[in-house]
Design a protein around this motif. Structure first.
Motif, PDB file in Angstrom:
ATOM      1  N   GLU A 199       0.826  -1.205   0.000  1.00 12.68           N
ATOM      2  CA  GLU A 199       0.000   0.000   0.000  1.00 12.68           C
ATOM      3  C   GLU A 199       0.866   1.262   0.000  1.00 12.68           C
ATOM      4  OE1 GLU A 199      -2.671  -0.199   3.279  1.00 12.68           O
ATOM      5  OE2 GLU A 199      -3.631  -2.052   2.596  1.00 12.68           O
ATOM      6  N   TYR A 200       1.976   1.215   0.734  1.00 13.34           N
ATOM      7  CA  TYR A 200       2.870   2.368   0.815  1.00 13.34           C
ATOM      8  C   TYR A 200       3.478   2.658  -0.564  1.00 13.34           C
ATOM      9  CZ  TYR A 200       6.568   5.436   2.549  1.00 13.34           C
ATOM     10  OH  TYR A 200       7.398   6.512   2.775  1.00 13.34           O
ATOM     11  N   ILE A 201       3.892   1.606  -1.269  1.00 13.52           N
ATOM     12  CA  ILE A 201       4.456   1.796  -2.609  1.00 13.52           C
ATOM     13  C   ILE A 201       3.409   2.406  -3.537  1.00 13.52           C
ATOM     14  CG2 ILE A 201       5.338   0.607  -4.658  1.00 13.52           C
ATOM     15  CD1 ILE A 201       6.688  -1.392  -2.806  1.00 13.52           C
ATOM     16  N   ASN A 202       2.188   1.901  -3.478  1.00 17.90           N
ATOM     17  CA  ASN A 202       1.126   2.428  -4.339  1.00 17.90           C
ATOM     18  C   ASN A 202       0.893   3.916  -4.107  1.00 17.90           C
ATOM     19  OD1 ASN A 202       0.678  -0.035  -5.546  1.00 17.90           O
ATOM     20  ND2 ASN A 202      -1.033  -0.590  -4.223  1.00 17.90           N
ATOM     21  N   ALA A 203       1.119   4.362  -2.883  1.00 24.60           N
ATOM     22  CA  ALA A 203       0.888   5.767  -2.552  1.00 24.60           C
ATOM     23  C   ALA A 203       2.103   6.645  -2.832  1.00 24.60           C
ATOM     24  CB  ALA A 203       0.489   5.893  -1.081  1.00 24.60           C
TER      25      ALA A 203
END
Length: 305
Positions: A199-203
């Motif tokens: 999720e962090y990478i996607n953001a």
């Protein structure tokens, strides 16, 4: 873990539904075993689509998410979500069962399945992938084959039996979705941690971001992070960041961005690295793709006149 497939002699395999539109007002189910899915561009439906892969692996995109599907996993696409299969060269036959569900018909079942149907809404806004436990998956697969059987039989009782079978299927899908909320020890000690990284990478993939940054941010050993991320997501964190940036650049070029702006806006700080990665993934230079896109837009505009 190895997931078996019920063997019924390749029963009920049908030709690919090119129109991708429902002709019924309740449910439709198809068993495909071909490479036709590779010719499907990004598109959306006004109905639910449940995708059950029987051989694999196979990569599927839903909105901004990329899923590496395997037998044993299910993908549920909501109405209005843009989705498409990832093109591979050369194309290969993909065996899958596809179930289409009319939202109005699903809503009509709310009297009988209020708790289960609650899953088909807000709970799916952030996640489309469903990975049931093996026993639950086998039951779901058996119910999908039962729907195919009734579709093939098509007697006076078949519509009613299909609705009963679907009701059971929805219950098991609801259970499988709830299994995603199980404690980490049931899904693997690193599962929740890796999904937070995902999720962090996607953001943040458009920012300057490295595997070392991720490891430091999540207090993990770099090698452990890389190994566990690849096990759960299907690729290393570095490869996933690069893929997200390339897919974003590809989409921006299609929208009319210049190649340079698309690359830099997607997180690439080095044009040569962007150029090489784009050529490797898409088989053509970004400038060539940009030129083709402009020609297609011009042709579409002229044809629309």
């Amino acid at each position: 873990m190895r997931f078996g497939v019920i063997n019924i002699d390749g029963a009920y395999v049908s030709a690919f539904n090119v129109l991708q539109e429902m002709s019924r007002d309740d449910i439709e189910v198809y068993h495909y075993n071909d490479s036709a899915t590779y010719h499907v561009p990004p598109h959306q439906h006004d109905f639910y689509e449940l995708y059950c892969l029987l051989n694999g692996p196979f990569t599927f995109h839903v909105e901004n998410n990329r899923y590496a599907l395997k037998p044993g996993s299910l993908l549920l696409v909501q109405p209005g979500e843009v989705h498409w299969p990832e093109l591979e060269q050369p194309p290969r036959d993909i065996e899958r069962i596809v179930l289409w569900l009319n939202p109005q018909f699903i809503s009509s079942l709310s009297i009988f399945l209020p708790q289960t149907l609650g899953t088909f809404g807000e709970n799916l806004q952030k996640e489309q992938l469903i990975i049931p436990e093996e026993k639950t998956y086998q039951v779901i697969l058996g119910l999908l084959y039962s729907l195919l059987y009734e579709k093939n039989r098509a007697d006076a009782d078949s519509p009613y039996l299909c609705h009963l079978i679907l009701s059971q299927l929805l219950v098991y899908l609801g259970r499988a979705m709830n299994e995603r909320e199980m404690p980490p020890e049931r899904l693997g000690a690193r599962y929740r941690e890796i999904m937070l990284v995902h999720e962090y990478i996607n953001a943040h993939f458009k920012e300057e971001l490295t595997v070392n940054d991720l490891a430091e941010h999540f207090y993990m050993d770099k090698n452990t992070l890389t190994r566990q991320f690849k096990r759960i997501i299907g690729m290393t964190p570095g490869d996933y960041i690069r893929r997200k940036r390339l897919e974003t650049a590809h989409a921006l070029i299609r929208q009319g961005y210049s190649v340079l702006n698309a690359g830099y806006s997607s997180g690439f700080s080095d044009y040569s690295a962007f150029y090489r990665a784009f050529c490797h993934l898409y088989g053509q230079a970004p400038s060539t793709f940009s030129s083709q896109t402009r020609k297609n837009r011009t042709a579409a505009y002229r044809n629309g006149k």
